[in-house]
Design a protein around this motif. Structure first.
Motif, PDB file in Angstrom:
ATOM      1  N   SER A 166      68.655  -2.134 -37.215  1.00 11.52           N
ATOM      2  CA  SER A 166      69.340  -2.958 -36.219  1.00 11.52           C
ATOM      3  C   SER A 166      69.607  -2.168 -34.943  1.00 11.52           C
ATOM      4  O   SER A 166      69.482  -2.690 -33.833  1.00 11.52           O
ATOM      5  CB  SER A 166      70.663  -3.491 -36.785  1.00 11.52           C
ATOM      6  N   SER A 167      69.973  -0.893 -35.088  1.00  4.60           N
ATOM      7  CA  SER A 167      70.229  -0.057 -33.916  1.00  4.60           C
ATOM      8  C   SER A 167      68.969   0.097 -33.072  1.00  4.60           C
ATOM      9  O   SER A 167      69.026   0.074 -31.835  1.00  4.60           O
ATOM     10  CB  SER A 167      70.744   1.325 -34.351  1.00  4.60           C
ATOM     11  N   MET A 168      67.822   0.246 -33.731  1.00  5.19           N
ATOM     12  CA  MET A 168      66.570   0.349 -32.989  1.00  5.19           C
ATOM     13  C   MET A 168      66.274  -0.946 -32.246  1.00  5.19           C
ATOM     14  O   MET A 168      65.953  -0.946 -31.049  1.00  5.19           O
ATOM     15  CB  MET A 168      65.420   0.679 -33.948  1.00  5.19           C
ATOM     16  N   VAL A 169      66.398  -2.062 -32.937  1.00  7.04           N
ATOM     17  CA  VAL A 169      66.102  -3.358 -32.325  1.00  7.04           C
ATOM     18  C   VAL A 169      67.052  -3.642 -31.170  1.00  7.04           C
ATOM     19  O   VAL A 169      66.644  -4.138 -30.110  1.00  7.04           O
ATOM     20  CB  VAL A 169      66.173  -4.474 -33.389  1.00  7.04           C
ATOM     21  N   ASN A 170      68.333  -3.335 -31.349  1.00 11.91           N
ATOM     22  CA  ASN A 170      69.321  -3.575 -30.296  1.00 11.91           C
ATOM     23  C   ASN A 170      69.037  -2.771 -29.033  1.00 11.91           C
ATOM     24  O   ASN A 170      69.505  -3.131 -27.946  1.00 11.91           O
ATOM     25  CB  ASN A 170      70.727  -3.246 -30.800  1.00 11.91           C
ATOM     26  N   CYS A 171      68.307  -1.692 -29.169  1.00 10.27           N
ATOM     27  CA  CYS A 171      67.974  -0.850 -28.009  1.00 10.27           C
ATOM     28  C   CYS A 171      66.576  -1.127 -27.481  1.00 10.27           C
ATOM     29  O   CYS A 171      66.036  -0.345 -26.694  1.00 10.27           O
ATOM     30  CB  CYS A 171      68.125   0.616 -28.380  1.00 10.27           C
ATOM     31  N   GLY A 172      65.989  -2.230 -27.909  1.00  9.96           N
ATOM     32  CA  GLY A 172      64.708  -2.641 -27.350  1.00  9.96           C
ATOM     33  C   GLY A 172      63.493  -2.060 -28.026  1.00  9.96           C
ATOM     34  O   GLY A 172      62.378  -2.173 -27.507  1.00  9.96           O
ATOM     35  N   SER A 196      59.376 -10.463 -43.550  1.00 11.24           N
ATOM     36  CA  SER A 196      58.540 -10.336 -42.346  1.00 11.24           C
ATOM     37  C   SER A 196      59.274  -9.666 -41.195  1.00 11.24           C
ATOM     38  O   SER A 196      58.682  -9.427 -40.137  1.00 11.24           O
ATOM     39  CB  SER A 196      58.072 -11.728 -41.903  1.00 11.24           C
ATOM     40  N   GLY A 197      60.562  -9.382 -41.394  1.00 12.62           N
ATOM     41  CA  GLY A 197      61.379  -8.795 -40.327  1.00 12.62           C
ATOM     42  C   GLY A 197      61.998  -9.827 -39.409  1.00 12.62           C
ATOM     43  O   GLY A 197      62.503  -9.494 -38.335  1.00 12.62           O
ATOM     44  N   ARG A 198      62.005 -11.090 -39.837  1.00 15.10           N
ATOM     45  CA  ARG A 198      62.487 -12.172 -38.965  1.00 15.10           C
ATOM     46  C   ARG A 198      63.941 -11.990 -38.556  1.00 15.10           C
ATOM     47  O   ARG A 198      64.301 -12.229 -37.401  1.00 15.10           O
ATOM     48  CB  ARG A 198      62.321 -13.521 -39.677  1.00 15.10           C
ATOM     49  N   GLU A 199      64.794 -11.558 -39.491  1.00 19.83           N
ATOM     50  CA  GLU A 199      66.218 -11.404 -39.167  1.00 19.83           C
ATOM     51  C   GLU A 199      66.465 -10.354 -38.094  1.00 19.83           C
ATOM     52  O   GLU A 199      67.491 -10.357 -37.425  1.00 19.83           O
ATOM     53  CB  GLU A 199      67.022 -11.058 -40.426  1.00 19.83           C
ATOM     54  N   TRP A 200      65.511  -9.432 -37.931  1.00 23.66           N
ATOM     55  CA  TRP A 200      65.641  -8.375 -36.930  1.00 23.66           C
ATOM     56  C   TRP A 200      64.765  -8.656 -35.702  1.00 23.66           C
ATOM     57  O   TRP A 200      64.555  -7.770 -34.874  1.00 23.66           O
ATOM     58  CB  TRP A 200      65.252  -7.021 -37.535  1.00 23.66           C
ATOM     59  N   ASP A 201      64.245  -9.877 -35.600  1.00 20.95           N
ATOM     60  CA  ASP A 201      63.350 -10.259 -34.504  1.00 20.95           C
ATOM     61  C   ASP A 201      62.122  -9.360 -34.467  1.00 20.95           C
ATOM     62  O   ASP A 201      61.644  -8.978 -33.397  1.00 20.95           O
ATOM     63  CB  ASP A 201      64.090 -10.218 -33.158  1.00 20.95           C
ATOM     64  N   LEU A 202      61.597  -9.019 -35.643  1.00 22.30           N
ATOM     65  CA  LEU A 202      60.429  -8.153 -35.726  1.00 22.30           C
ATOM     66  C   LEU A 202      59.212  -8.856 -36.323  1.00 22.30           C
ATOM     67  O   LEU A 202      58.233  -8.205 -36.687  1.00 22.30           O
ATOM     68  CB  LEU A 202      60.754  -6.896 -36.554  1.00 22.30           C
ATOM     69  N   ALA A 203      59.279 -10.174 -36.434  1.00 27.20           N
ATOM     70  CA  ALA A 203      58.112 -10.943 -36.889  1.00 27.20           C
ATOM     71  C   ALA A 203      57.289 -11.292 -35.651  1.00 27.20           C
ATOM     72  O   ALA A 203      57.441 -12.359 -35.052  1.00 27.20           O
ATOM     73  CB  ALA A 203      58.562 -12.206 -37.627  1.00 27.20           C
ATOM     74  N   VAL A 208      75.168   3.699 -39.494  1.00 27.76           N
ATOM     75  CA  VAL A 208      75.678   4.025 -38.165  1.00 27.76           C
ATOM     76  C   VAL A 208      75.233   2.954 -37.173  1.00 27.76           C
ATOM     77  O   VAL A 208      74.180   2.341 -37.332  1.00 27.76           O
ATOM     78  CB  VAL A 208      75.146   5.415 -37.727  1.00 27.76           C
ATOM     79  N   ASN A 209      76.061   2.711 -36.188  1.00 28.41           N
ATOM     80  CA  ASN A 209      75.698   1.823 -35.085  1.00 28.41           C
ATOM     81  C   ASN A 209      75.321   2.737 -33.915  1.00 28.41           C
ATOM     82  O   ASN A 209      76.182   3.189 -33.164  1.00 28.41           O
ATOM     83  CB  ASN A 209      76.884   0.926 -34.726  1.00 28.41           C
ATOM     84  N   PHE A 210      74.038   3.026 -33.786  1.00 26.04           N
ATOM     85  CA  PHE A 210      73.565   4.113 -32.934  1.00 26.04           C
ATOM     86  C   PHE A 210      72.941   3.574 -31.650  1.00 26.04           C
ATOM     87  O   PHE A 210      72.175   2.611 -31.694  1.00 26.04           O
ATOM     88  CB  PHE A 210      72.526   4.949 -33.696  1.00 26.04           C
ATOM     89  N   ASP A 211      73.260   4.213 -30.522  1.00 28.51           N
ATOM     90  CA  ASP A 211      72.698   3.821 -29.236  1.00 28.51           C
ATOM     91  C   ASP A 211      71.458   4.671 -28.944  1.00 28.51           C
ATOM     92  O   ASP A 211      71.538   5.727 -28.314  1.00 28.51           O
ATOM     93  CB  ASP A 211      73.740   3.995 -28.127  1.00 28.51           C
ATOM     94  N   PHE A 212      70.308   4.215 -29.408  1.00 31.84           N
ATOM     95  CA  PHE A 212      69.073   4.960 -29.191  1.00 31.84           C
ATOM     96  C   PHE A 212      68.673   4.973 -27.718  1.00 31.84           C
ATOM     97  O   PHE A 212      68.012   5.901 -27.264  1.00 31.84           O
ATOM     98  CB  PHE A 212      67.934   4.356 -30.025  1.00 31.84           C
ATOM     99  N   LYS A 213      69.061   3.953 -26.976  1.00 29.53           N
ATOM    100  CA  LYS A 213      68.722   3.914 -25.554  1.00 29.53           C
ATOM    101  C   LYS A 213      69.399   5.059 -24.814  1.00 29.53           C
ATOM    102  O   LYS A 213      68.791   5.719 -23.967  1.00 29.53           O
ATOM    103  CB  LYS A 213      69.138   2.569 -24.949  1.00 29.53           C
ATOM    104  N   ASP A 214      70.658   5.317 -25.145  1.00 26.99           N
ATOM    105  CA  ASP A 214      71.370   6.420 -24.498  1.00 26.99           C
ATOM    106  C   ASP A 214      70.742   7.759 -24.867  1.00 26.99           C
ATOM    107  O   ASP A 214      70.600   8.644 -24.016  1.00 26.99           O
ATOM    108  CB  ASP A 214      72.843   6.395 -24.908  1.00 26.99           C
ATOM    109  N   MET A 215      70.356   7.905 -26.110  1.00 18.10           N
ATOM    110  CA  MET A 215      69.708   9.154 -26.541  1.00 18.10           C
ATOM    111  C   MET A 215      68.354   9.323 -25.862  1.00 18.10           C
ATOM    112  O   MET A 215      67.996  10.437 -25.450  1.00 18.10           O
ATOM    113  CB  MET A 215      69.550   9.149 -28.063  1.00 18.10           C
TER     114      MET A 215
END
Length: 380
Positions: A47-53, A74-81, A132-139
């Motif tokens: 989810s942290s990856m998806v939330n950061c685009g 299929s990853g639908r819940e994470w918008d990955l389908a 963890v709720n991680f901000d990958f965009k900031d990293m």
């Protein structure tokens, strides 16, 4: 859903540290261990990856991955389908001449052809043993701003007892960092130091082309571990920058830590710290709201949907579909999906796997230092 259009793809290693919780992974892997009432461990990093685009995520599985595939679908819940990118589950033997991997080098070697044809500039690597709720965009922004070859995430903490003691049983490696002006100058492997350390979270960012070069070289030399065999010997050549994570996270490193980290979420500040940022997605199970029958009592409990409470629950985490019958008492417990506690039963300091039944009138008690574990599908 936050979409920052990060120019990065994600790679998750879901079997890392399986051996630290052998009871929980007898029929699953670390990434699919239930956590926090309705989630699985993989949900947090994914989810942290998806939330950061990050919309292109590969999960490199090794064994026991049926439950993970069932959970992710299929990853639908994470918008990955998606037609391009999306969720990519890589099983063992996916390439010619590739055996079941032992370390990250062998795992990534099986992805070299895949990586060659991707368009993203950067790669994010992560294990799935940390919630963890991680901000990958900031990293990623810090990685670019520092002109780093590799950026590693770390947290200031004492080395958990479960991590420190695991090597003697599992041979799993853990790492702490020596940092000067933001740059990693030394990587310590399985240190025994006391006190607060710069402990690696095993989350890395580097350019895709650099990763391919490093893995190509390491694989032909028979190397196995990304940190020990690639990064540690080349700290003078590679600009390895450290990224401090100061937020809340839960590291699962043994059965005691699994129990403790679930119980910590009964404290409101910890729950808010983990879930108040970007949303955490998980598999949807359409079910009724939890029902509390007349005469039931609930105190300081985290209860998912689909539960039926007729008895008493206190200081406990209940997953979906748990049933506590009239006269039953549940205290200081973690009860996974569809556990049934029959009338008059009393349980305390118990971790039950899925589909467990504690029959009428039975009494099961562990302690805060040694919770009792009841395996999947068992009847007590």
């Amino acid at each position: 859903m936050v979409n920052s259009n990060a120019d990065a793809l994600g790679i998750i290693f879901p079997n890392s540290y399986d051996d630290q919780v052998p009871d929980l992974v007898s029929e699953r892997l670390m990434a699919s261990i239930p956590f926090a009432s309705r989630y699985r461990m993989v949900d947090f990093i994914l989810s942290s990856m998806v939330n950061c685009g990050i919309g292109n995520v590969s999960i490199v599985v090794r064994k026991n991955y049926h439950s993970l595939m069932d959970h992710l679908g299929s990853g639908r819940e994470w918008d990955l389908a998606r037609k391009k990118g999306g969720l990519n589950i890589v099983p063992p033997y996916s390439e010619k001449m590739i055996t079941v991997y032992n370390g990250r080098v062998e795992a990534l070697a099986s992805l070299l052809d895949f990586l060659k044809w991707q368009k993203e500039k950067y790669v994010v690597l992560s294990d799935a043993n940390i919630a963890v709720n991680f901000d990958f965009k900031d990293m990623l922004n810090a990685h670019i701003a520092n002109g780093a070859d590799v950026t590693v995430a770390y947290a200031k903490q004492e080395i958990p007892d479960g991590v420190r003691n695991s090597y003697h049983k599992t041979k799993d490696l853990y790492y702490t960092l020596s940092i000067e002006d933001g740059r990693v100058t030394k990587i310590y492997i399985n240190p025994e130091d006391e006190g607060v350390q710069n402990m690696s979270m095993n989350i890395y960012i580097l350019e895709r082309e650099l990763l391919m070069d490093l893995i190509n070289t390491a694989f032909v030399r028979g190397y196995a571990y990304f940190e020990r065999d690639i990064l540690a010997p080349q700290l003078d050549k590679l600009n390895v920058q450290a990224y401090e994570f100061g937020g809340y996270f839960a590291r699962v490193c043994d059965m005691k830590s699994y129990f403790d980290e679930n119980m910590k979420l009964l404290e409101e500040e910890n729950l808010d710290a983990l879930f108040s940022g970007n949303p955490i997605y998980t598999k949807i199970r359409d079910d009724n709201p939890t029902r509390y029958i007349n005469g039931s009592r609930a105190k300081n409990a985290m209860v998912a949907d689909g539960c039926v409470i007729e008895g008493e629950i206190e200081n406990s985490v209940l997953f979906r579909g748990v049933k506590v019958a009239k006269g039953a008492k549940v205290k200081n417990c973690v009860l996974m999906q569809d556990t049934v506690i029959e009338a008059g039963a009393q349980i305390e300091y118990v971790i039950s796997d899925k589909y467990v039944t504690v029959t009428e009138g039975k009494e099961v008690k562990g302690t805060d230092t040694f919770p009792v574990f009841i395996a999947k599908d068992q009847t007590v």
